[in-house]
Design an enzyme around this catalytic site. Structure first.
Site, PDB file in Angstrom:
ATOM      1  N   ASP A 170     -12.760  14.512  -7.159  1.00 40.80           N
ATOM      2  CA  ASP A 170     -13.944  14.633  -8.680  1.00 40.80           C
ATOM      3  C   ASP A 170     -15.032  15.075  -9.253  1.00 40.80           C
ATOM      4  O   ASP A 170     -15.596  15.606  -9.679  1.00 40.80           O
ATOM      5  CB  ASP A 170     -12.727  13.921  -9.952  1.00 40.80           C
ATOM      6  N   ASP A 178      -9.064   2.518  -3.493  1.00 40.52           N
ATOM      7  CA  ASP A 178      -9.763   3.166  -4.053  1.00 40.52           C
ATOM      8  C   ASP A 178     -10.743   3.316  -2.742  1.00 40.52           C
ATOM      9  O   ASP A 178     -10.638   2.732  -1.969  1.00 40.52           O
ATOM     10  CB  ASP A 178     -10.435   2.212  -5.397  1.00 40.52           C
ATOM     11  N   ASP A 226     -14.278   2.223  -2.447  1.00 40.54           N
ATOM     12  CA  ASP A 226     -13.872   1.130  -1.300  1.00 40.54           C
ATOM     13  C   ASP A 226     -13.724   0.189  -0.649  1.00 40.54           C
ATOM     14  O   ASP A 226     -14.446  -0.200  -0.194  1.00 40.54           O
ATOM     15  CB  ASP A 226     -15.205   0.534  -2.794  1.00 40.54           C
ATOM     16  N   ASP A 268      -3.443   1.335 -14.664  1.00 42.51           N
ATOM     17  CA  ASP A 268      -2.982   0.628 -13.857  1.00 42.51           C
ATOM     18  C   ASP A 268      -2.195  -0.728 -14.058  1.00 42.51           C
ATOM     19  O   ASP A 268      -0.795  -0.893 -14.133  1.00 42.51           O
ATOM     20  CB  ASP A 268      -3.952  -0.005 -12.271  1.00 42.51           C
TER      21      ASP A 268
END
Length: 508
Positions: free
Chosen positions: A90, A145, A147, A238
């Site tokens: 995005d 994610d 990272d 989540d």
């Protein structure tokens, strides 16, 4: 004492009592952990054949870490014909070009990898995952994610648990790529160790609900659909989906021995932004689902643990109120010669403050830390937790008042070990707000209280006042200085994009 003073002290001791209850919950978590420590999860049955898996990588402006993420996922040991990778981007900056080029490079190497870019951020991360799910071909869906650096054996150690048709999700433990970077990253790592090693293990093995952490986990696709899919009416999609799925009867598995390393924020403002989102989202989820949980036929143990889990951040709001009242309480009791009543505060500090020590020392012991290493960060850990109270209380207040806010991305810098490998753009640093001013005002308030306590020889109050003063001072000053302390270089431009002419067409 006047009626006002009596009411004031009654409110003060009521706050102490409620915070003491929340603090004592850490003792219960440690007890449940050691009670079920050796109840190791094992696959219930054997899969007839390895299933097709889709790995989703939701990213938003992650130029410093997206290549590291994609490369680590492409190294996962799993048959290529059964593995699909979706880069759900995005982004609105140079990340788009970097990600496209990276995807194309790995596609040419034979990986089934696709780049999916949305022109809007509707639903934020939940919206990106939902959009990717429409195009996914896997029977199971893993999420990482930006990272994270998953280990090559991630799928081979998690997929076998789905041989049990009741298992809907498998979560692994987070590791920390840059634990040694600073005292702030050390503290964050210890906080997360406590959450994963003690809390997750205790809840899961005691038969209580626990949550998918948004990354480093794998879902049965049917579970997501059965629970109502990804929803974006909270900031913790989540946590929301996890509780909805378990209310439907799905079972979750936590594997603390499987570790997926990730980067923790090096910037105080980025850390506070992350904490704000988690605190606000948990209260939003509590408001959304807790009434249903409490009215259900679930065992009392499950309901009680769900209540403490979802409302735990309410303690920050109470902590701010306590911070305002504590020095005044000391003055009121001093003026009336009630020195002895200061010892009435002792049970609170044993249940709340000492519980922090017990909880995190246990987590570090189970992590493998030895000797002094288990204890040396505890004073800083307690001060940091207090210093975050204003930031997180604001988040709780916003959730209670139904104030909506966007999904604030936690900036990543590509930090590993004790360094950041590349200069960091200013836009990748945490946003500055007026919150540090409030935190420093609280620090000044406790400085005055400290002077009064020393001048009046009320030495029993000094250690606790110093703890609060140091916490607000550190968080406030670090926020103003961006928490980098000169270690991270600031860049004005982005790194060059590899092979921009080979960028693949958008899949969506």
């Amino acid at each position: 004492m006047t009626t006002v003073e009596i009411i004031f002290l009654a409110v003060y001791f009521s706050l102490l009592s409620v915070l003491g209850v929340y603090g004592s919950h850490r003792y219960r978590m440690a007890f449940l952990y050691y009670r079920h420590k050796f109840k190791l999860p094992t696959p219930n049955g054997t899969l007839a054949a390895l299933p097709r898996v889709t790995i989703q990588l939701p990213i938003f402006n992650e130029m410093y870490v997206v290549e590291r993420l994609v490369e680590s996922v492409c190294r996962i040991d799993y048959p290529r014909e059964l593995l699909e990778i979706q880069v759900l981007d995005d982004s609105t900056d140079e990340t788009c070009g970097i990600a496209r080029a990276c995807v194309e490079r790995h596609r040419q190497k034979g990986h089934d990898i696709v780049y999916i870019h949305r022109v809007n951020r509707q639903g934020y991360k939940a919206g990106a995952l939902e959009n990717g799910l429409k195009l996914a071909t896997g029977e199971y869906v893993a999420v990482f994610d930006a990272d994270f650096v998953p280990s090559p054996d991630f799928l081979m150690r998690t997929v076998p648990f789905f041989a049990d048709a009741k298992v809907g999700m498998v979560q692994v433990r987070w590791g920390h790529l840059n634990r040694e970077y600073s005292i702030l990253t050390q503290a964050q790592s210890i906080f997360l160790d406590g959450h994963f090693i003690i809390e997750h293990t205790a809840r899961n093995r005691a038969g209580c609900f626990f949550n998918f952490n948004g990354t480093a986990g794998i879902w049965r696709r049917g579970t997501i659909s059965d629970a109502g899919g990804w929803q974006h009416d909270t900031l913790t999609e989540d946590l929301d989906l996890s509780y909805r799925a378990q209310l439907k009867g799905w079972q979750f598995v936590f594997l603390p021995e499987v570790i997926s390393p990730a980067e923790v924020p090096v910037d105080m403002n980025a850390f506070k932004s992350q904490q704000h989102r988690w605190a606000k989202g948990s209260i939003q989820t509590a408001k959304k689902l807790l009434p249903t949980i409490l009215k259900s036929d679930l065992p009392l143990l499950v309901k009680r643990e769900a209540f403490f889990h979802l409302t735990n951040n309410m303690a920050y709001l109470l902590m701010v109120l306590l911070s305002v009242l504590m020095p005044i309480s000391m003055v009121v009791r001093f003026q009336h010669g009630l020195y002895g009543t200061l010892f009435l505060d002792l049970p609170f500090f044993i249940t709340a403050t000492a519980s922090v020590c017990v909880f995190y020392v246990a987590a570090q012991r189970e992590r493998g830390a030895t000797g002094w290493e288990r204890f040396k960060y505890l004073p800083f850990l307690m001060s940091l937790g207090i210093g975050l109270a204003i930031n997180n209380a604001k988040a709780v207040g916003e959730a209670l008042l139904n104030q909506q806010s966007g999904f604030a991305r936690t900036p990543k810098t590509g930090a590993e070990g004790k360094s950041v490998k590349a200069p960091v753009k200013k836009s990748y640093r945490g946003s500055k707000t007026l919150m540090p001013v409030v935190e420093l005002l609280f620090a000044a308030y406790f400085t005055g209280a400290l002077w009064f306590a020393i001048d009046s020889r009320i030495y029993t109050s000094v250690p606790f006042i110093v703890l609060f003063q140091a916490g607000f001072l550190y968080v406030g000053v670090s926020s103003l200085l961006q928490g980098f302390v000169g270690r991270v270089k600031v860049a004005e431009s982005a790194p060059a994009v590899t092979s921009p002419e080979e960028q693949p067409r958008q899949a969506a």
